[in-house]
Each structure stands twice: as C-alpha cells, then as structure tokens.
Design a protein around this motif. Structure first.
Motif, PDB file in Angstrom:
ATOM      1  N   ASP A 111      44.934  90.179  64.228  1.00 32.24           N
ATOM      2  CA  ASP A 111      43.754  89.606  64.913  1.00 32.24           C
ATOM      3  C   ASP A 111      42.772  89.264  63.859  1.00 32.24           C
ATOM      4  N   LYS A 112      42.490  90.377  63.026  1.00 30.16           N
ATOM      5  CA  LYS A 112      41.641  90.225  62.073  1.00 30.16           C
ATOM      6  C   LYS A 112      41.856  89.012  61.043  1.00 30.16           C
ATOM      7  N   ALA A 113      43.164  88.842  60.660  1.00 29.86           N
ATOM      8  CA  ALA A 113      43.402  87.996  59.586  1.00 29.86           C
ATOM      9  C   ALA A 113      43.392  86.441  60.452  1.00 29.86           C
ATOM     10  N   VAL A 114      43.861  86.326  61.520  1.00 32.27           N
ATOM     11  CA  VAL A 114      43.679  85.181  62.189  1.00 32.27           C
ATOM     12  C   VAL A 114      41.962  84.906  62.562  1.00 32.27           C
ATOM     13  N   SER A 115      41.348  85.758  62.814  1.00 36.89           N
ATOM     14  CA  SER A 115      39.747  85.677  62.867  1.00 36.89           C
ATOM     15  C   SER A 115      39.179  84.922  61.511  1.00 36.89           C
ATOM     16  N   VAL A 116      39.754  85.256  60.615  1.00 37.73           N
ATOM     17  CA  VAL A 116      39.089  84.862  59.028  1.00 37.73           C
ATOM     18  C   VAL A 116      39.250  83.331  59.139  1.00 37.73           C
ATOM     19  N   PHE A 117      40.424  82.790  59.813  1.00 37.65           N
ATOM     20  CA  PHE A 117      40.836  81.305  59.822  1.00 37.65           C
ATOM     21  C   PHE A 117      39.294  80.811  60.527  1.00 37.65           C
ATOM     22  N   TYR A 118      38.925  81.213  61.710  1.00 41.90           N
ATOM     23  CA  TYR A 118      37.811  80.324  62.389  1.00 41.90           C
ATOM     24  C   TYR A 118      36.501  80.659  61.955  1.00 41.90           C
ATOM     25  N   THR A 119      36.330  81.801  61.389  1.00 39.49           N
ATOM     26  CA  THR A 119      34.947  82.483  60.912  1.00 39.49           C
ATOM     27  C   THR A 119      34.689  82.081  59.556  1.00 39.49           C
ATOM     28  N   THR A 120      35.509  81.739  58.443  1.00 43.57           N
ATOM     29  CA  THR A 120      35.551  81.477  57.272  1.00 43.57           C
ATOM     30  C   THR A 120      36.189  80.455  56.716  1.00 43.57           C
ATOM     31  N   ILE A 121      37.538  80.421  57.081  1.00 45.18           N
ATOM     32  CA  ILE A 121      38.215  79.243  56.379  1.00 45.18           C
ATOM     33  C   ILE A 121      37.774  77.898  56.815  1.00 45.18           C
ATOM     34  N   THR A 122      37.646  77.753  58.117  1.00 47.50           N
ATOM     35  CA  THR A 122      37.272  76.418  58.717  1.00 47.50           C
ATOM     36  C   THR A 122      36.075  75.973  58.237  1.00 47.50           C
ATOM     37  N   PRO A 123      34.886  76.869  58.455  1.00 44.55           N
ATOM     38  CA  PRO A 123      33.404  76.398  57.866  1.00 44.55           C
ATOM     39  C   PRO A 123      33.642  75.937  56.510  1.00 44.55           C
ATOM     40  N   MET A 124      34.578  76.451  55.725  1.00 39.07           N
ATOM     41  CA  MET A 124      34.622  76.169  54.174  1.00 39.07           C
ATOM     42  C   MET A 124      35.340  74.727  54.075  1.00 39.07           C
ATOM     43  N   LEU A 125      36.447  74.637  54.700  1.00 39.95           N
ATOM     44  CA  LEU A 125      37.302  73.409  54.732  1.00 39.95           C
ATOM     45  C   LEU A 125      36.389  72.203  55.192  1.00 39.95           C
ATOM     46  N   ASN A 126      35.731  72.426  56.255  1.00 36.09           N
ATOM     47  CA  ASN A 126      35.113  71.414  56.823  1.00 36.09           C
ATOM     48  C   ASN A 126      34.616  70.260  55.700  1.00 36.09           C
ATOM     49  N   PRO A 127      33.544  70.535  54.771  1.00 36.13           N
ATOM     50  CA  PRO A 127      32.941  69.622  53.963  1.00 36.13           C
ATOM     51  C   PRO A 127      33.957  69.185  53.022  1.00 36.13           C
ATOM     52  N   LEU A 128      34.995  69.864  52.438  1.00 32.99           N
ATOM     53  CA  LEU A 128      35.995  69.442  51.826  1.00 32.99           C
ATOM     54  C   LEU A 128      36.654  68.289  52.359  1.00 32.99           C
ATOM     55  N   ILE A 129      37.271  68.678  53.583  1.00 40.72           N
ATOM     56  CA  ILE A 129      38.178  67.612  54.269  1.00 40.72           C
ATOM     57  C   ILE A 129      37.177  66.467  54.365  1.00 40.72           C
ATOM     58  N   TYR A 130      35.981  66.451  54.883  1.00 38.68           N
ATOM     59  CA  TYR A 130      35.397  65.165  55.290  1.00 38.68           C
ATOM     60  C   TYR A 130      34.799  64.514  54.039  1.00 38.68           C
ATOM     61  N   THR A 131      34.543  65.063  52.945  1.00 36.66           N
ATOM     62  CA  THR A 131      34.251  64.442  51.716  1.00 36.66           C
ATOM     63  C   THR A 131      35.400  63.994  50.953  1.00 36.66           C
ATOM     64  N   LEU A 132      36.432  64.689  50.773  1.00 34.68           N
ATOM     65  CA  LEU A 132      37.604  64.137  49.986  1.00 34.68           C
ATOM     66  C   LEU A 132      38.468  63.082  50.874  1.00 34.68           C
ATOM     67  N   ARG A 133      38.442  63.012  52.032  1.00 37.05           N
ATOM     68  CA  ARG A 133      39.190  61.925  52.765  1.00 37.05           C
ATOM     69  C   ARG A 133      38.130  60.881  53.419  1.00 37.05           C
ATOM     70  N   ASN A 134      37.106  60.931  52.851  1.00 37.32           N
ATOM     71  CA  ASN A 134      35.928  59.890  53.350  1.00 37.32           C
ATOM     72  C   ASN A 134      35.270  59.023  52.320  1.00 37.32           C
ATOM     73  N   GLU A 135      35.792  57.956  52.385  1.00 37.96           N
ATOM     74  CA  GLU A 135      35.222  57.137  51.161  1.00 37.96           C
ATOM     75  C   GLU A 135      33.544  56.862  51.289  1.00 37.96           C
ATOM     76  N   ASP A 136      33.104  56.899  52.383  1.00 42.64           N
ATOM     77  CA  ASP A 136      31.676  56.396  52.735  1.00 42.64           C
ATOM     78  C   ASP A 136      30.829  57.822  52.104  1.00 42.64           C
ATOM     79  N   VAL A 137      31.322  58.772  52.334  1.00 51.88           N
ATOM     80  CA  VAL A 137      30.649  60.155  51.989  1.00 51.88           C
ATOM     81  C   VAL A 137      30.651  60.290  50.751  1.00 51.88           C
ATOM     82  N   LYS A 138      31.835  59.979  50.055  1.00 52.38           N
ATOM     83  CA  LYS A 138      31.945  60.203  48.729  1.00 52.38           C
ATOM     84  C   LYS A 138      30.983  59.051  48.052  1.00 52.38           C
ATOM     85  N   ASN A 139      31.208  57.992  48.179  1.00 55.94           N
ATOM     86  CA  ASN A 139      30.393  56.811  47.721  1.00 55.94           C
ATOM     87  C   ASN A 139      28.790  57.404  48.018  1.00 55.94           C
TER      88      ASN A 139
END
Length: 311
Positions: free
Chosen positions: A266-294
């Motif tokens: 449970d503790k390892a799984v919780s890390v995904f939605y408490t830390t990993i997802t908030p960290m990945l959100n800006p990376l995913i939305y910027t690296l895969r979005n030309e409008d945001v990158k520009n």
C-alpha cells in the motif's frame, strides 16, 4: 476531543525503518517535491502570461497544476522532514488537518481530470458547438462544482474517520494520515464506516475512471473519419491525458475500492498518486504539447531579453 479519545498524537512508521534508506528517500523525495513545485508553477505562469492559452483546455490544466501543488504539499513536506527525524509524530488535530486537505485536493484532482476529459470530448466530437458548450461561464461552473464536490467528499471522509474513539494505539503503519491506516487504530467497530468509505472514495474513483474511459472510447471512434494530421494532434493531447489518468486512478482504485485491510504494498502504491503523478503531470503536458512548449519558449525568451536589457 483529544481527552475523550485518550490520544494526543500519532506516530508514523514511514516508508522505511532503515537509516540509510531513509537518507536516500530524503534526497529522492526532496528532488521529486522540487520538480513538482517548479514544474507546476511554470505551467501556471506560462498559461497566465500567454493570451493564446486562455482556452478551456488550459484553464483546466491550470486548475490541475494548482491542485497538484496543494495535493503533494499535504503529505510531501511532512514525509521529507520525517526521513531525518528520530520520532515521526503528528498531533491528533494535525492528523485530522492532513487527512482533510489530502482528500480535498485528491478528490479535486479526480473531478478536474474528469472535466478535462469532457472538454476533449467536446473539442474533438463537437467541434462546431465547442465554443458554446465550453463557454467561460460553463468552465467556471464546472471548476466550481469540482471544488465543491471535493470539499463535500473530504468533509464526509474526515468526519467518518474521526467520529470514532481512539484509545491507546498510536502507531500508523504509513507515512501520512490516510483513512484505512487510521481506522485500524480505532477502538470501536469500523465495519459500517468501512463500507461508507468505499462508497465515498472507492466509487468516486471507479465512477470517474469509467466515465473517462467511456469518453476516450467515443473520441477514438470519432477520429476514424478525421484526417491524419487531426488524428495525430488529437491522439497526442488525449494520450498525455490518458497517461496521467492511468497513473492516478489505478492506484486510487486499488487502495480505496476494498474493505479496510492494509497490505505492505500500500505505501509503495500510495507514492504513485501522492508524488509520482503530480511530478509527471507538468512533464507529460509540456513534452507532448507543442502549444505549451512554444509558450514556454516565448516566456523564457521574454525573460531573457529583459535580463539583457537590464545589463
């Protein structure tokens, strides 16, 4: 309330009891938290400073970035500090506050992600009516309902947990105050509360996830009649959203859509939605979005030019 419950504080076991592992986790999660703060603040700054991004999609992306900053801040600073603390304690009221803020911002993220899926559905499947469907007023109402729904969920969740008596058990086998680990310490029958928690948290996660899957299924079917360029752009946007959704919802469903039993995983799984997802959100939305990158490049160039002019 503290006297009646005979508990004034709780003790976290944390992610690990090994001192060397704790130091490694301290450095690792500190880096994660800095990335979360910088990445999401950068998205907020980019969207607010570029008028081309003042659209429903980026309005909700700004909401998501704000939620991620607040959501991770509900658990990460305390967890990071505990890695270098001898005694990992939290007061009774501190535990209530942490659970309330964690579930408030966590549920807000669920609703914002669901609204973002509806926005993509309207943009791709109803392009001629998109500006009418997703008007400024509609976007404001959807955002307000997301926050109000999250507030109601968090209030009920926290009330259900802390209306129970807590006698002598103080050790929480987790790194933050979440429902199932705290309920294990209650000195009363928790079966009814467990069922209500499943109905409140588990069904919200599962219901929104199914709505998201349904909306993306409809989007994929509608793309068959589009041009190759339109398909590529739509799939890029939806693909990034679906990646975030999977990383966030699957662990949430695993944790909350079951009776109040805890597993070592449970503790390892919780890390995904408490830390990993908030960290990945800006990376995913910027690296895969030309409008945001520009937009970020233009923001960087503008800031760089200002600095040069000052010199």
């Amino acid at each position: 309330m503290e006297v009646a419950n005979n508990v004034s504080e709780f003790i976290f076991l944390g992610l690990s009891q090994d001192p060397r592992m704790q130091l490694m986790f301290f450095a690792l999660f500190l880096i994660f938290y800095i990335v979360i703060m910088v990445g999401n603040l950068l998205i907020l700054l980019t969207v607010s400073s570029n008028h081309r991004l003042h659209t429903p999609m980026y309005f909700f992306l700004s909401n998501l970035s704000f939620v991620d900053i607040a959501y991770s801040s509900a658990t990460a600073p305390k967890m990071i500090a505990d890695f270098v603390s001898e005694k990992k304690t939290i007061s009774y009221w501190g535990c209530i506050t942490q659970m309330f803020t964690f579930h408030f911002f966590g549920c807000a993220e669920i609703f914002v992600l669901t609204v973002m899926a509806f926005d993509r559905y309207a943009a791709i499947c109803q392009p001629l009516r998109y500006t009418t469907i997703m008007s400024a007023n509609v976007c404001s109402v959807l955002a307000a309902l997301s926050w109000l729904g999250a507030l109601g969920h968090s209030f009920i969740q926290t009330l259900l947990t802390f209306q129970l008596p807590y006698c002598n058990a103080q050790v929480i086998d987790h790194y933050f105050c979440d429902v199932h680990p705290v309920l294990k310490l209650a000195c009363a029958d928790t079966s009814l509360v467990n069922m209500l928690v499943i109905a409140n948290s588990g069904l919200i996660s599962l219901g929104c996830f199914l709505i998201l899957l349904a909306s993306y299924t409809v989007i994929l079917f509608s793309l068959r009649k589009r041009s190759a360029e339109s398909r590529r752009k739509a799939l890029s946007t939806c693909g990034s959203h679906l990646t975030v959704v999977t990383f966030f919802f699957v662990p949430c469903i695993f944790i909350y859509l079951r009776p109040s039993t805890t597993f070592p995983l449970d503790k390892a799984v919780s890390v995904f939605y408490t830390t990993i997802t908030p960290m990945l959100n800006p990376l995913i939305y910027t690296l895969r979005n030309e409008d945001v990158k520009n937009a970020m490049k233009r923001l960087w160039n503008r800031m760089f030019l200002k600095e040069k002019q000052k010199e």
